[in-house]
Design a protein around this motif. Structure first.
Motif, PDB file in Angstrom:
ATOM      1  N   VAL A 198       0.853  -1.194   0.000  1.00 19.68           N
ATOM      2  CA  VAL A 198       0.000   0.000   0.000  1.00 19.68           C
ATOM      3  C   VAL A 198       0.887   1.241   0.000  1.00 19.68           C
ATOM      4  N   ILE A 199       0.552   2.210  -0.848  1.00 21.80           N
ATOM      5  CA  ILE A 199       1.291   3.478  -0.892  1.00 21.80           C
ATOM      6  C   ILE A 199       0.399   4.563  -0.315  1.00 21.80           C
ATOM      7  N   SER A 200       0.943   5.367   0.594  1.00 21.10           N
ATOM      8  CA  SER A 200       0.145   6.459   1.146  1.00 21.10           C
ATOM      9  C   SER A 200       0.544   7.797   0.540  1.00 21.10           C
ATOM     10  N   LEU A 201      -0.432   8.432  -0.106  1.00 24.42           N
ATOM     11  CA  LEU A 201      -0.265   9.836  -0.500  1.00 24.42           C
ATOM     12  C   LEU A 201      -1.312  10.626   0.284  1.00 24.42           C
ATOM     13  N   GLY A 202      -1.511  10.193   1.508  1.00 23.71           N
ATOM     14  CA  GLY A 202      -2.580  10.740   2.336  1.00 23.71           C
ATOM     15  C   GLY A 202      -2.128  11.809   3.308  1.00 23.71           C
ATOM     16  N   ILE A 203      -1.246  11.446   4.227  1.00 30.89           N
ATOM     17  CA  ILE A 203      -0.870  12.354   5.313  1.00 30.89           C
ATOM     18  C   ILE A 203       0.018  13.483   4.806  1.00 30.89           C
ATOM     19  N   GLY A 204      -0.178  14.666   5.361  1.00 26.42           N
ATOM     20  CA  GLY A 204       0.607  15.830   4.931  1.00 26.42           C
ATOM     21  C   GLY A 204       1.925  15.930   5.672  1.00 26.42           C
ATOM     22  N   ASP A 205       2.747  14.892   5.563  1.00 23.26           N
ATOM     23  CA  ASP A 205       4.072  14.975   6.194  1.00 23.26           C
ATOM     24  C   ASP A 205       5.133  14.751   5.133  1.00 23.26           C
ATOM     25  N   VAL A 206       6.271  15.406   5.323  1.00 22.03           N
ATOM     26  CA  VAL A 206       7.355  15.322   4.356  1.00 22.03           C
ATOM     27  C   VAL A 206       8.112  13.997   4.524  1.00 22.03           C
ATOM     28  N   THR A 207       8.894  13.627   3.508  1.00 14.99           N
ATOM     29  CA  THR A 207       9.631  12.356   3.562  1.00 14.99           C
ATOM     30  C   THR A 207      11.119  12.520   3.238  1.00 14.99           C
ATOM     31  N   ARG A 208      11.500  13.636   2.627  1.00 11.25           N
ATOM     32  CA  ARG A 208      12.915  13.823   2.274  1.00 11.25           C
ATOM     33  C   ARG A 208      13.701  14.279   3.502  1.00 11.25           C
ATOM     34  N   PRO A 209      14.988  13.923   3.589  1.00 13.97           N
ATOM     35  CA  PRO A 209      15.777  14.345   4.752  1.00 13.97           C
ATOM     36  C   PRO A 209      16.023  15.855   4.790  1.00 13.97           C
ATOM     37  N   LEU A 210      16.492  16.310   5.945  1.00 13.80           N
ATOM     38  CA  LEU A 210      16.799  17.735   6.133  1.00 13.80           C
ATOM     39  C   LEU A 210      17.857  18.192   5.139  1.00 13.80           C
ATOM     40  N   PRO A 211      17.800  19.456   4.722  1.00 15.81           N
ATOM     41  CA  PRO A 211      18.895  20.001   3.912  1.00 15.81           C
ATOM     42  C   PRO A 211      20.217  19.871   4.692  1.00 15.81           C
ATOM     43  N   GLN A 212      21.309  19.556   3.985  1.00 14.24           N
ATOM     44  CA  GLN A 212      22.601  19.346   4.667  1.00 14.24           C
ATOM     45  C   GLN A 212      23.019  20.585   5.457  1.00 14.24           C
ATOM     46  N   ALA A 213      22.702  21.766   4.936  1.00 11.27           N
ATOM     47  CA  ALA A 213      23.090  22.998   5.638  1.00 11.27           C
ATOM     48  C   ALA A 213      22.454  23.043   7.024  1.00 11.27           C
ATOM     49  N   ALA A 214      21.214  22.576   7.139  1.00 11.39           N
ATOM     50  CA  ALA A 214      20.528  22.568   8.430  1.00 11.39           C
ATOM     51  C   ALA A 214      21.176  21.560   9.374  1.00 11.39           C
ATOM     52  N   VAL A 215      21.534  20.394   8.835  1.00  9.45           N
ATOM     53  CA  VAL A 215      22.186  19.363   9.655  1.00  9.45           C
ATOM     54  C   VAL A 215      23.537  19.874  10.153  1.00  9.45           C
ATOM     55  N   ASP A 216      24.302  20.517   9.261  1.00  6.74           N
ATOM     56  CA  ASP A 216      25.598  21.079   9.668  1.00  6.74           C
ATOM     57  C   ASP A 216      25.399  22.134  10.758  1.00  6.74           C
ATOM     58  N   GLY A 217      24.351  22.930  10.623  1.00 10.03           N
ATOM     59  CA  GLY A 217      24.050  23.955  11.627  1.00 10.03           C
ATOM     60  C   GLY A 217      23.748  23.325  12.982  1.00 10.03           C
ATOM     61  N   LEU A 218      22.954  22.261  12.946  1.00 12.42           N
ATOM     62  CA  LEU A 218      22.618  21.542  14.190  1.00 12.42           C
ATOM     63  C   LEU A 218      23.872  21.025  14.894  1.00 12.42           C
ATOM     64  N   LYS A 219      24.767  20.427  14.094  1.00 15.30           N
ATOM     65  CA  LYS A 219      25.993  19.844  14.664  1.00 15.30           C
ATOM     66  C   LYS A 219      26.895  20.937  15.240  1.00 15.30           C
ATOM     67  N   ARG A 220      27.017  22.033  14.473  1.00  9.18           N
ATOM     68  CA  ARG A 220      27.862  23.146  14.910  1.00  9.18           C
ATOM     69  C   ARG A 220      27.334  23.686  16.240  1.00  9.18           C
ATOM     70  N   ALA A 221      26.020  23.845  16.309  1.00 12.77           N
ATOM     71  CA  ALA A 221      25.410  24.410  17.516  1.00 12.77           C
ATOM     72  C   ALA A 221      25.520  23.435  18.683  1.00 12.77           C
ATOM     73  N   ALA A 222      25.436  22.141  18.393  1.00 16.11           N
ATOM     74  CA  ALA A 222      25.583  21.150  19.466  1.00 16.11           C
ATOM     75  C   ALA A 222      26.987  21.255  20.063  1.00 16.11           C
ATOM     76  N   ASP A 223      27.993  21.439  19.199  1.00  6.79           N
ATOM     77  CA  ASP A 223      29.365  21.608  19.695  1.00  6.79           C
ATOM     78  C   ASP A 223      29.500  22.867  20.542  1.00  6.79           C
ATOM     79  N   GLU A 224      28.839  23.937  20.126  1.00 11.38           N
ATOM     80  CA  GLU A 224      28.885  25.176  20.924  1.00 11.38           C
ATOM     81  C   GLU A 224      28.297  24.938  22.311  1.00 11.38           C
TER      82      GLU A 224
END
Ligand SMILES: *Cc1c(COP(=O)(O)O)cnc(C)c1O
Length: 409
Positions: A36-62
């Motif tokens: 079964v394929i769901s095109l029902g729920i309004g939630d995204v499926t692609r991963p975060l943009p790499q820039a956002a992930v890098d930002g998260l990691k940088r901030a975690a180090d801070e």
């Protein structure tokens, strides 16, 4: 004796998505091998943009270093994020706002649900029909409605039908209303609003001392530059409108959580003695009491989506989903269905075949195509006769679902 808030007892059950899940589970039990394929729920499926992930990691180090560690932030959010929002979301559209008109939050759901707290219980609320249920339910909980009626509407709330006949553009209400929830690009219909249509609402609000609560969660999906990207592109809107935005759909933040509300200092509401009160001050007061801000790493990640790489990656993300949307629109149109939306929004609003209901077509697609959609009737009486498909699936699932739908019609 602790007594409950009886307004909660007026709420109808969360019927829509639980009923969808129930029917899907039942189908899967009877057809264990069906994919079964769901095109029902309004939630995204692609991963975060790499820039956002890098930002998260940088901030975690801070946060791990005593010299850069941060405790409580400001209630309104960090300036570095508000400045990026103004520079990249509003300035390019000719809209000039102050950083202290931006309120960073963890979600547009929270903001659109809670903003009604600033208003008296006797305000008349108007919503589009079909509607994102949060606007209605939050006002029901607050006591701004009567009981649910047979058709699924609550008495005391003004529903403005968005139908095929009116091009999903509602009429101005005939009775006087005080709080107007608009959502463009629209969830669920995928409709957008033109400058001239939006101006009608701003003019109505100014004439009636009403407030527009404008949900622009899907603005990043607008492809056509002529469509307003913010209600503040309309002259005078900064006196009557609050706007809600989110990183959820734009940058895949549904599980990461970051959003913002724009509350211009000029927007006023009135007290019974006739005095005027700035919603910006009231909302700041409310946030200061009930909210302690969004975590620093998340705000860094959100700001990183506006770096040059971040913007490029967000554009790729949006393009990916909008390609899915066009695959759905083109496929279903060629199969003879009438579809709306999907060109400036990730939602495709599909007219069900002659003689079927929303739930009937839902069952048909589940049974014949093994595809889950969302029945339009679940979003309000005027959604009957439509189903919603989302462009948030993977490319493979979207192509497969469309090909299955086409071959079962
Ligand atoms: C997804 C969505 C939101 C965003 O909610 P978040 O809480 O920011 O994830 C807001 N409004 C509408 C209409 C939505 O569909």
């Amino acid at each position: 004796m602790a007594r409950v808030n009886e307004n909660f007892l007026k709420l109808r059950g969360d019927y829509l998505f639980s009923e969808i899940a129930r029917r899907r589970t039942k189908y899967q039990e009877n057809h264990p091998d069906a994919k079964v394929i769901s095109l029902g729920i309004g939630d995204v499926t692609r991963p975060l943009p790499q820039a956002a992930v890098d930002g998260l990691k940088r901030a975690a180090d801070e946060m791990a270093d005593v010299r850069t560690f941060r405790g409580y932030g400001e209630y309104q959010g960090y300036r570095f994020l508000a400045e990026k929002i103004l520079e990249f979301e509003f300035a390019p559209r000719g809209v000039s706002l102050d950083v202290d008109e931006v309120f960073i939050s963890e979600g547009a759901k929270t903001d659109t649900a809670c903003f009604q707290e600033l208003f008296d219980i006797d305000n008349v609320v108007a919503v589009l029909d079909p509607v994102y249920p949060v606007y209605v339910d939050s006002n029901v909980m607050a006591g701004r409605s009567g009981q649910a009626t047979e058709g699924g509407h609550y008495s005391g709330i003004v529903y403005m039908p968005c139908t095929e006949e009116n091009g999903f553009m509602p009429e101005l209400p005939s009775e006087k209303v005080d709080l107007i929830y608009l959502c463009y690009p629209n969830n669920p219909t995928g409709a957008t609003i033109s400058h001239s249509e939006l101006k009608k609402w701003v003019d109505y609000a100014r004439q009636n001392q009403a407030i527009i609560l404008y949900d622009a969660a899907y603005v990043a999906f607008i492809q056509d530059e002529d469509i307003p990207h913010s209600i503040y592109e309309i002259e005078g809107a900064d006196e009557v409108a609050v706007e809600f935005r989110s990183f959820s759909k734009r940058a895949g933040f549904t599980g990461t959580r970051c959003a913002f509300a724009i509350v211009p200092k000029k927007v006023k509401a009135y007290a019974s003695d006739g005095s005027e009160h700035s919603l910006n001050s009231l909302w700041l007061r409310r946030q200061a009491t009930k909210f302690n801000g969004v975590s620093y790493p998340i705000q860094v990640a959100a700001a990183a989506t506006y770096s040059s790489e971040g913007r490029e990656q967000v554009k790729e993300l949006i393009d990916y989903y909008m390609t899915n949307a066009s695959i759905i629109v083109e496929g279903l149109t060629s199969a003879g269905l009438t579809v709306y939306g999907g060109t400036n929004s990730p939602y495709v609003w599909v007219k069900v075949p002659e003689g079927m209901t929303s739930w009937g077509f839902f069952d048909y697609l589940l049974d014949k195509a093994r595809v889950v959609c969302t029945p339009g009737a679940g979003f309000g009486a005027s959604g009957e006769g439509f189903v919603r498909l989302t462009a948030f699936g993977s490319r493979e699932d979207t192509e497969e679902a469309v090909s299955r739908i086409c071959s079962c019609l």
